[in-house]
Design an enzyme around this catalytic site. Sequence first.
Site, mmCIF file in Angstrom:
data_model
loop_
_atom_site.group_PDB
_atom_site.id
_atom_site.type_symbol
_atom_site.label_atom_id
_atom_site.label_comp_id
_atom_site.label_asym_id
_atom_site.label_seq_id
_atom_site.Cartn_x
_atom_site.Cartn_y
_atom_site.Cartn_z
ATOM 1 N N CYS A 1 -54.460 36.474 34.441
ATOM 2 C CA CYS A 1 -53.367 35.679 35.029
ATOM 3 C C CYS A 1 -52.314 36.541 35.718
ATOM 4 O O CYS A 1 -51.519 36.033 36.504
ATOM 5 C CB CYS A 1 -52.724 34.796 33.974
ATOM 6 S SG CYS A 1 -53.906 33.743 33.139
ATOM 7 N N HIS B 1 -45.819 32.378 36.003
ATOM 8 C CA HIS B 1 -47.219 31.973 35.833
ATOM 9 C C HIS B 1 -47.239 30.578 35.217
ATOM 10 O O HIS B 1 -46.485 30.280 34.290
ATOM 11 C CB HIS B 1 -47.945 32.981 34.934
ATOM 12 C CG HIS B 1 -49.316 32.513 34.552
ATOM 13 N ND1 HIS B 1 -50.223 32.060 35.477
ATOM 14 C CD2 HIS B 1 -49.918 32.407 33.337
ATOM 15 C CE1 HIS B 1 -51.330 31.688 34.850
ATOM 16 N NE2 HIS B 1 -51.167 31.889 33.558
ATOM 17 N N ASN C 1 -53.577 25.533 34.415
ATOM 18 C CA ASN C 1 -53.492 26.987 34.488
ATOM 19 C C ASN C 1 -54.624 27.488 35.385
ATOM 20 O O ASN C 1 -55.792 27.392 35.005
ATOM 21 C CB ASN C 1 -53.602 27.560 33.064
ATOM 22 C CG ASN C 1 -53.523 29.078 33.031
ATOM 23 O OD1 ASN C 1 -53.601 29.741 34.067
ATOM 24 N ND2 ASN C 1 -53.384 29.633 31.837
HETATM 25 O O1 UT7 Z 1 -52.995 32.072 30.996
HETATM 26 C C1 UT7 Z 1 -52.670 33.001 29.984
HETATM 27 C C2 UT7 Z 1 -51.536 32.508 29.259
HETATM 28 N N1 UT7 Z 1 -51.894 31.381 28.416
HETATM 29 C C3 UT7 Z 1 -50.962 30.767 27.807
HETATM 30 O O2 UT7 Z 1 -49.816 31.097 28.022
HETATM 31 C C4 UT7 Z 1 -51.250 29.686 26.784
HETATM 32 C C5 UT7 Z 1 -50.370 29.881 25.607
HETATM 33 N N2 UT7 Z 1 -50.557 28.946 24.538
HETATM 34 C C6 UT7 Z 1 -50.270 27.629 24.658
HETATM 35 O O3 UT7 Z 1 -49.922 27.152 25.723
HETATM 36 C C7 UT7 Z 1 -50.333 26.769 23.422
HETATM 37 O O4 UT7 Z 1 -50.451 27.577 22.283
HETATM 38 C C8 UT7 Z 1 -51.492 25.721 23.434
HETATM 39 C C9 UT7 Z 1 -51.191 24.659 24.476
HETATM 40 C C10 UT7 Z 1 -52.800 26.431 23.766
HETATM 41 C C11 UT7 Z 1 -51.608 25.066 22.079
HETATM 42 O O5 UT7 Z 1 -50.368 24.462 21.718
HETATM 43 P P1 UT7 Z 1 -49.813 24.599 20.213
HETATM 44 O O6 UT7 Z 1 -48.560 23.841 20.169
HETATM 45 O O7 UT7 Z 1 -49.750 26.078 19.916
HETATM 46 O O8 UT7 Z 1 -50.914 23.837 19.398
HETATM 47 P P2 UT7 Z 1 -51.835 24.389 18.194
HETATM 48 O O9 UT7 Z 1 -52.826 25.377 18.707
HETATM 49 O O10 UT7 Z 1 -50.959 24.784 17.093
HETATM 50 O O11 UT7 Z 1 -52.592 23.084 17.781
HETATM 51 C C12 UT7 Z 1 -51.927 22.037 17.121
HETATM 52 C C13 UT7 Z 1 -52.926 20.959 16.773
HETATM 53 C C14 UT7 Z 1 -54.160 21.465 16.016
HETATM 54 O O12 UT7 Z 1 -54.485 20.491 15.061
HETATM 55 P P3 UT7 Z 1 -54.162 20.738 13.495
HETATM 56 O O13 UT7 Z 1 -54.895 21.999 13.149
HETATM 57 O O14 UT7 Z 1 -52.673 20.889 13.442
HETATM 58 O O15 UT7 Z 1 -54.666 19.503 12.856
HETATM 59 C C15 UT7 Z 1 -55.226 21.471 17.094
HETATM 60 O O16 UT7 Z 1 -56.511 21.278 16.563
HETATM 61 O O17 UT7 Z 1 -53.411 20.340 17.968
HETATM 62 C C16 UT7 Z 1 -54.825 20.297 17.929
HETATM 63 N N3 UT7 Z 1 -55.336 20.383 19.302
HETATM 64 C C17 UT7 Z 1 -55.501 19.293 20.068
HETATM 65 N N4 UT7 Z 1 -55.306 17.971 19.843
HETATM 66 C C18 UT7 Z 1 -55.572 17.117 20.842
HETATM 67 C C19 UT7 Z 1 -55.676 21.480 20.006
HETATM 68 N N5 UT7 Z 1 -56.066 21.128 21.234
HETATM 69 C C20 UT7 Z 1 -55.971 19.771 21.280
HETATM 70 C C21 UT7 Z 1 -56.245 18.838 22.313
HETATM 71 N N6 UT7 Z 1 -56.021 17.542 22.039
HETATM 72 N N7 UT7 Z 1 -56.679 19.204 23.525
#
Ligand code: UT7
Length: 324
Positions: A114, A251, A281
């Site tokens: 990225c 980004h 992204n």
């Molecule tokens: O390009 C390089 C740079 N990339 C980035 O900057 C991305 C950085 N990271 C992020 O943007 C975020 O961490 C994410 C958007 C990837 C994830 O958001 P989060 O608030 O950190 O969510 P999480 O990973 O803690 O997931 C929370 C919950 C989980 O469920 P449980 O374990 O709490 O029951 C996931 O399984 O959300 C669940 N989950 C989803 N639910 C519905 C994960 N993906 C999904 C989904 N739909 N697509």
Amino acid sequence: MHIRSEIIGWGHYLPKKVVTNDDLAKIVDTNDEWISTRTGIKTRHLVEEELTSDLAYGAAKMAIEKAGISVDEIDSIVVATVTPDNTTPSLAAKVANKLNAKSGTVTYDISAACSGFVYGLTQADNMIRLGQIKTALVIGSESLSKIVDWTDRNTCVLFGDGAGAVVIRAKEGEGTSADTGILATKLYADAAHYESLKTTGGVASTKTAGFIFMDGKEVFKFAVNSLSQAAETVMQMGGISSKDVDWLIPHQANIRIISNVGEKLELPTEKVIVAVDHHGNTSAASIPLALSENIESGKIKKGDIIVMTAMGAGFTWGGALIRF
Ligand code: UT7
């Protein structure tokens, strides 16, 4: 005499197919509410028949037209991508071939995920300032849909396809922040985070491209700090304070990251460019895509101060300060 690289052309290209969050909810266990609130993404464009080179070519053609130059005037073509058509030659070579670039045009790809566009822009700017080249075409182009696991809801909802490009050209300046062109750049990397954001395969390890894997929380935290650090550094290098900045182009990975960075830099929300809602992204394409769209819409104007800041796999990160 102080040589600056001035942006004289800009372009972008998006594949026609638009995929909504509701469309994705038919493929994996997700919903519009989760994707919108956690990421800010509403829609993304995905390739059908087109290759990454077709996207890059579309953006390049527009950038060259906007610059009002002939392809023969381009000395170097650099493409930032992690999704090239072929392992070798470079995607830049494919674009040069499609553009009918003259023999002697330097072509190479940048693999910095990225951060790739900011890395490529920095390199091209340095070559221009050293007098090695006069005019460069810098492109970010990605078909991330090809390296996404479409059964993994953690990642497949986040990414999109597209391309953005700029033509930069040597111009004499005074050496002050009143000059137009690239005023400062800074690149960083910390390979201790190699495993936190990567593909699960590669040519040497699996003979496949693999799928994107990400430790979302770790990347999120690192992104907020590194994006802010790179932006602050280039502003300092160029002698520009927050209040002089017209546009921050971070980004485009997550609206929550973008908002946090804007706040850390004490920039009002209306100065922070957001495109993640309709692009997702797009990795190396995200910054030049957002730049070109916002120049075309009339938002970004000649003379405006722009701060670009990017972070990606590696981890890599970096920033660029530009007077457009
Ligand atoms: O390009 C390089 C740079 N990339 C980035 O900057 C991305 C950085 N990271 C992020 O943007 C975020 O961490 C994410 C958007 C990837 C994830 O958001 P989060 O608030 O950190 O969510 P999480 O990973 O803690 O997931 C929370 C919950 C989980 O469920 P449980 O374990 O709490 O029951 C996931 O399984 O959300 C669940 N989950 C989803 N639910 C519905 C994960 N993906 C999904 C989904 N739909 N697509």
